[in-house]
Design a protein around this motif. Structure first.
Motif, PDB file in Angstrom:
ATOM      1  N   ILE A  24      31.591  41.942  31.912  1.00  0.00           N
ATOM      2  CA  ILE A  24      32.832  42.026  32.522  1.00  0.00           C
ATOM      3  C   ILE A  24      33.552  40.834  32.506  1.00  0.00           C
ATOM      4  CG2 ILE A  24      34.020  42.775  34.622  1.00  0.00           C
ATOM      5  CD1 ILE A  24      31.195  43.670  35.886  1.00  0.00           C
ATOM      6  N   HIS A  25      34.845  40.924  31.852  1.00  0.00           N
ATOM      7  CA  HIS A  25      35.680  40.097  31.662  1.00  0.00           C
ATOM      8  C   HIS A  25      36.352  39.820  33.178  1.00  0.00           C
ATOM      9  CE1 HIS A  25      39.641  38.123  30.066  1.00  0.00           C
ATOM     10  NE2 HIS A  25      40.165  38.945  31.079  1.00  0.00           N
ATOM     11  N   ALA A  26      36.221  38.533  33.681  1.00  0.00           N
ATOM     12  CA  ALA A  26      36.718  38.410  34.985  1.00  0.00           C
ATOM     13  C   ALA A  26      37.238  36.892  34.826  1.00  0.00           C
ATOM     14  CB  ALA A  26      35.614  38.663  36.009  1.00  0.00           C
ATOM     15  N   VAL A  27      38.462  36.880  34.914  1.00  0.00           N
ATOM     16  CA  VAL A  27      39.099  35.454  34.794  1.00  0.00           C
ATOM     17  C   VAL A  27      39.356  34.874  36.289  1.00  0.00           C
ATOM     18  CG1 VAL A  27      40.997  33.801  33.913  1.00  0.00           C
ATOM     19  CG2 VAL A  27      39.924  35.475  32.359  1.00  0.00           C
ATOM     20  N   GLU A  28      40.290  35.878  36.868  1.00  0.00           N
ATOM     21  CA  GLU A  28      41.016  35.326  38.557  1.00  0.00           C
ATOM     22  C   GLU A  28      39.781  35.516  39.390  1.00  0.00           C
ATOM     23  OE1 GLU A  28      43.760  37.489  35.332  1.00  0.00           O
ATOM     24  OE2 GLU A  28      41.974  37.818  36.218  1.00  0.00           O
ATOM     25  N   ARG A  29      40.043  34.749  40.471  1.00  0.00           N
ATOM     26  CA  ARG A  29      39.371  34.920  41.564  1.00  0.00           C
ATOM     27  C   ARG A  29      38.967  36.289  42.066  1.00  0.00           C
ATOM     28  NH1 ARG A  29      38.743  31.576  46.895  1.00  0.00           N
ATOM     29  NH2 ARG A  29      37.831  33.166  48.328  1.00  0.00           N
ATOM     30  N   ASP A  30      39.952  37.060  42.072  1.00  0.00           N
ATOM     31  CA  ASP A  30      39.825  38.635  42.628  1.00  0.00           C
ATOM     32  C   ASP A  30      38.949  39.224  41.793  1.00  0.00           C
ATOM     33  OD1 ASP A  30      41.263  37.755  44.743  1.00  0.00           O
ATOM     34  OD2 ASP A  30      43.088  38.910  44.207  1.00  0.00           O
ATOM     35  N   ALA A  31      39.072  39.106  40.444  1.00  0.00           N
ATOM     36  CA  ALA A  31      38.302  39.858  39.275  1.00  0.00           C
ATOM     37  C   ALA A  31      36.822  39.343  39.600  1.00  0.00           C
ATOM     38  CB  ALA A  31      38.692  39.555  38.246  1.00  0.00           C
ATOM     39  N   ILE A  32      36.553  38.007  39.852  1.00  0.00           N
ATOM     40  CA  ILE A  32      35.049  37.792  39.798  1.00  0.00           C
ATOM     41  C   ILE A  32      34.526  38.221  41.089  1.00  0.00           C
ATOM     42  CG2 ILE A  32      33.677  35.541  39.825  1.00  0.00           C
ATOM     43  CD1 ILE A  32      35.906  34.038  38.783  1.00  0.00           C
ATOM     44  N   VAL A  33      35.337  38.227  42.074  1.00  0.00           N
ATOM     45  CA  VAL A  33      34.540  38.635  43.397  1.00  0.00           C
ATOM     46  C   VAL A  33      34.414  40.281  43.153  1.00  0.00           C
ATOM     47  CG1 VAL A  33      35.305  39.225  45.865  1.00  0.00           C
ATOM     48  CG2 VAL A  33      35.705  36.964  44.951  1.00  0.00           C
ATOM     49  N   ALA A  34      35.428  40.955  42.525  1.00  0.00           N
ATOM     50  CA  ALA A  34      35.080  42.218  42.253  1.00  0.00           C
ATOM     51  C   ALA A  34      33.986  42.704  41.200  1.00  0.00           C
ATOM     52  CB  ALA A  34      36.273  43.021  41.826  1.00  0.00           C
ATOM     53  N   SER A  35      33.762  41.727  40.638  1.00  0.00           N
ATOM     54  CA  SER A  35      32.710  41.961  39.541  1.00  0.00           C
ATOM     55  C   SER A  35      31.460  41.636  40.178  1.00  0.00           C
ATOM     56  CB  SER A  35      32.844  41.037  38.287  1.00  0.00           C
ATOM     57  OG  SER A  35      33.885  41.401  37.745  1.00  0.00           O
ATOM     58  N   ALA A  36      31.322  40.715  40.903  1.00  0.00           N
ATOM     59  CA  ALA A  36      29.965  40.297  41.706  1.00  0.00           C
ATOM     60  C   ALA A  36      29.581  41.207  42.602  1.00  0.00           C
ATOM     61  CB  ALA A  36      30.192  38.725  42.333  1.00  0.00           C
ATOM     62  N   LEU A  37      30.603  41.739  43.529  1.00  0.00           N
ATOM     63  CA  LEU A  37      30.122  42.798  44.516  1.00  0.00           C
ATOM     64  C   LEU A  37      29.830  43.979  43.750  1.00  0.00           C
ATOM     65  CD1 LEU A  37      33.071  42.398  46.979  1.00  0.00           C
ATOM     66  CD2 LEU A  37      30.840  41.447  47.273  1.00  0.00           C
ATOM     67  N   ALA A  38      30.461  44.503  42.670  1.00  0.00           N
ATOM     68  CA  ALA A  38      29.902  45.532  42.007  1.00  0.00           C
ATOM     69  C   ALA A  38      28.602  45.544  41.425  1.00  0.00           C
ATOM     70  CB  ALA A  38      30.906  46.111  41.095  1.00  0.00           C
ATOM     71  N   LEU A  39      28.291  44.462  41.000  1.00  0.00           N
ATOM     72  CA  LEU A  39      26.990  44.207  40.090  1.00  0.00           C
ATOM     73  C   LEU A  39      26.006  44.132  41.391  1.00  0.00           C
ATOM     74  CD1 LEU A  39      27.939  41.760  37.358  1.00  0.00           C
ATOM     75  CD2 LEU A  39      27.461  44.311  37.296  1.00  0.00           C
TER      76      LEU A  39
END
Length: 499
Positions: free
Chosen positions: A314-329
């Motif tokens: 998952i391409h995740a640069v911004e803080r919110d994107a990283i949080v969303a990626s981690a929670l989804a995974l």
């Protein structure tokens, strides 16, 4: 039969001075006096003269065709074109020769670059005859002139495509700035980009040699639009040895059904195992001011990829994107392999904890700290600087960290990335703060993805100088390979007289 012996070497991670290779595999590691007895008249023997031999470096996130294409585009980086008149002049000069699309790359809208985004009027001043496109330094935005906008059918009535944004002025007219629309444009421009094209063949071959000069023996292409045709492009490039490295191609998540119809699944390989189909690539962006896809959609995409046997990246640069990626995974663990979060640029401690809990690997681009660190010092809030691409902090949190370049955004120099990881300093030597990776050896481990110098391991190696383990950190970016070996074959030798 022993095909290859390196002796009189300083082997990283092995208490010996020689390594023997047969059929692409390391067969023995030990004293040179013993291993040299394995040599036959047909064995290729290299005296390393005490130089360091390392496991082959892996660039686990780059964009190979885009990086190769830069060789024929106009350099619009601040170092080449420091202001908008300079960009216009460079494009205007290039526009006088040739026809068709004119491409530029690397413009920077930050205060250390142009100070604003380019627009269609700027590019119209360079050429109204040729469709012109200039890519932003990030690779996630580009600017088109009026001829280019017309050529791809962008007008005030054009709706934003899924995941992308057409930036408009106060009157609703497109300014020429397009966000996250690279794939959409690629479908409409129709320019040649395959490995049968003569220009691309030369560019790919040059790129392959450049990567070998750093000691890079394996690469992962992280293109979000990789499809069955791109697989064929890579098959051509690898089979013709334009790219001598082992190549993994990520699969665009929107192309999994197409790849399946072509008989391809995760982990499939061709070209004697040198080309492999890898993770399903998902783009999670916040360039439009909101996460696209949203968290619920992201969870569905992950689950669908897992259901057909793909782990995701998952391409995740911004803080919110990283949080969303981690929670989804965390909620959707992969049944095969390991999931990845790409970039993890804005990752303070609370976010790093979520990444650790997700079980995903984090693939970071610490080379950005080296090449773009001065821009970060001027544009990023001081309290976030220590947490940009925090390889050391993530590793200390228990996250499996890999380093990668994301070329062509920055140069694919792994040694610059390792220098930044262990010093948390810019190329100019200014500190960014944050927890460093403790040693060159640990940084190298992050950039070799499990490669080792041990019997039974693939014979992917590089003889390098100067010694990266005894040189001061500021020297690390200048480390280069004298010899690079992939699958037991010496595919690169910088200077035969020195080996």
């Amino acid at each position: 039969m022993t095909n290859f012996i390196l002796h009189n070497a300083t082997l990283h991670g092995a208490p010996a001075d020689a390594v023997a290779i047969a059929n692409g595999i390391i067969t023995a590691v030990g004293p040179g006096v013993d291993l040299l007895r394995l040599a036959t008249p047909d064995t290729h023997v290299i005296d390393c003269a005490g130089r360091v031999v390392i496991p082959g470096i892996v660039d686990d996130h780059c964009h190979l065709f885009a990086t190769a294409a830069r060789r024929r585009q106009v350099d619009c980086r601040p170092s080449a074109t420091p202001d908008i008149p300079a960009v216009i002049a460079a494009l205007r000069s290039a526009a006088t020769t040739g026809d068709g699309w004119l491409r530029g790359y690397g413009y920077d809208d930050s205060p250390v670059g142009l100070g604003r985004h380019l627009n269609r009027r700027d590019l119209d001043a360079a050429s109204t005859r040729r469709p012109t496109r200039v890519d932003h330094r990030s690779g996630h935005a580009c600017v088109l002139n009026s001829a280019a906008l017309a050529a791809v059918g962008v007008s005030r009535d054009t709706a934003d495509p899924p995941g992308g944004s057409i930036v408009r002025d106060g009157n609703g007219e497109p300014t020429g700035l397009l966000l996250d629309m690279g794939g959409w444009l690629g479908e409409r421009i129709g320019e040649p980009s395959d490995a049968k094209n003569t220009a691309y063949r030369a560019d790919l071959k040059d790129l392959g040699r450049q990567l070998l000069s750093y000691g890079i023996t394996a690469v992962t292409d992280a293109g979000p639009d990789n499809d069955a045709q791109r697989w064929q492009d890579f098959t051509d490039a690898v089979s013709d040895c334009l790219l001598p490295q082992r190549v993994t191609m990520m699969a665009g998540v929107n192309h999994l059904a197409e790849l399946q119809s072509a008989g391809l699944s995760y982990g499939d390989s061709t070209c004697d195992g040198r080309l492999t189909l890898g993770h399903a690539k998902i783009m999670l962006t916040a360039s439009s001011g909101r996460l696209t896809p949203n968290p619920a959609e992201l969870a569905e995409i992950i689950a669908a990829a897992h259901a057909v046997g793909y782990p995701v990246a998952i391409h995740a640069v911004e803080r919110d994107a990283i949080v969303a990626s981690a929670l989804a995974l965390s909620d959707h663990p992969t049944p095969v392999g390991h999931d990845r979060i790409e970039h993890c640029a804005e990752c303070p401690p609370d976010v790093a904890e979520l990444v650790a809990q997700s079980g995903a690997r984090a693939v970071l681009n610490t080379g950005f700290l080296h090449y773009d660190g001065e821009r970060y010092r001027r544009t990023v809030p001081a309290d976030l600087l220590p947490h940009l691409y925090p390889a050391g902090a993530l590793a200390a949190s228990g996250v499996s960290v890999e380093l990668a370049s994301d070329a062509p955004v920055v140069e694919p120099n792994p040694w610059a990335a390792m220098a930044a990881a262990i010093t948390r300093r810019t190329a100019e030597g200014n500190p960014l703060g944050g927890a460093p990776v403790p040693s060159v050896a640990k940084a190298l481990r992050m950039h070799t993805t499990g490669n080792r110098i041990a019997p039974g391991c693939p014979a992917d190696l590089a003889v390098v100088e100067p010694n990266p383990f005894t040189s001061p950190p500021e020297v690390l970016p200048s480390v280069r390979a004298l010899t690079t070996i992939v699958a037991g074959r010496a595919v690169y030798q910088r200077d035969r007289s020195r080996m």
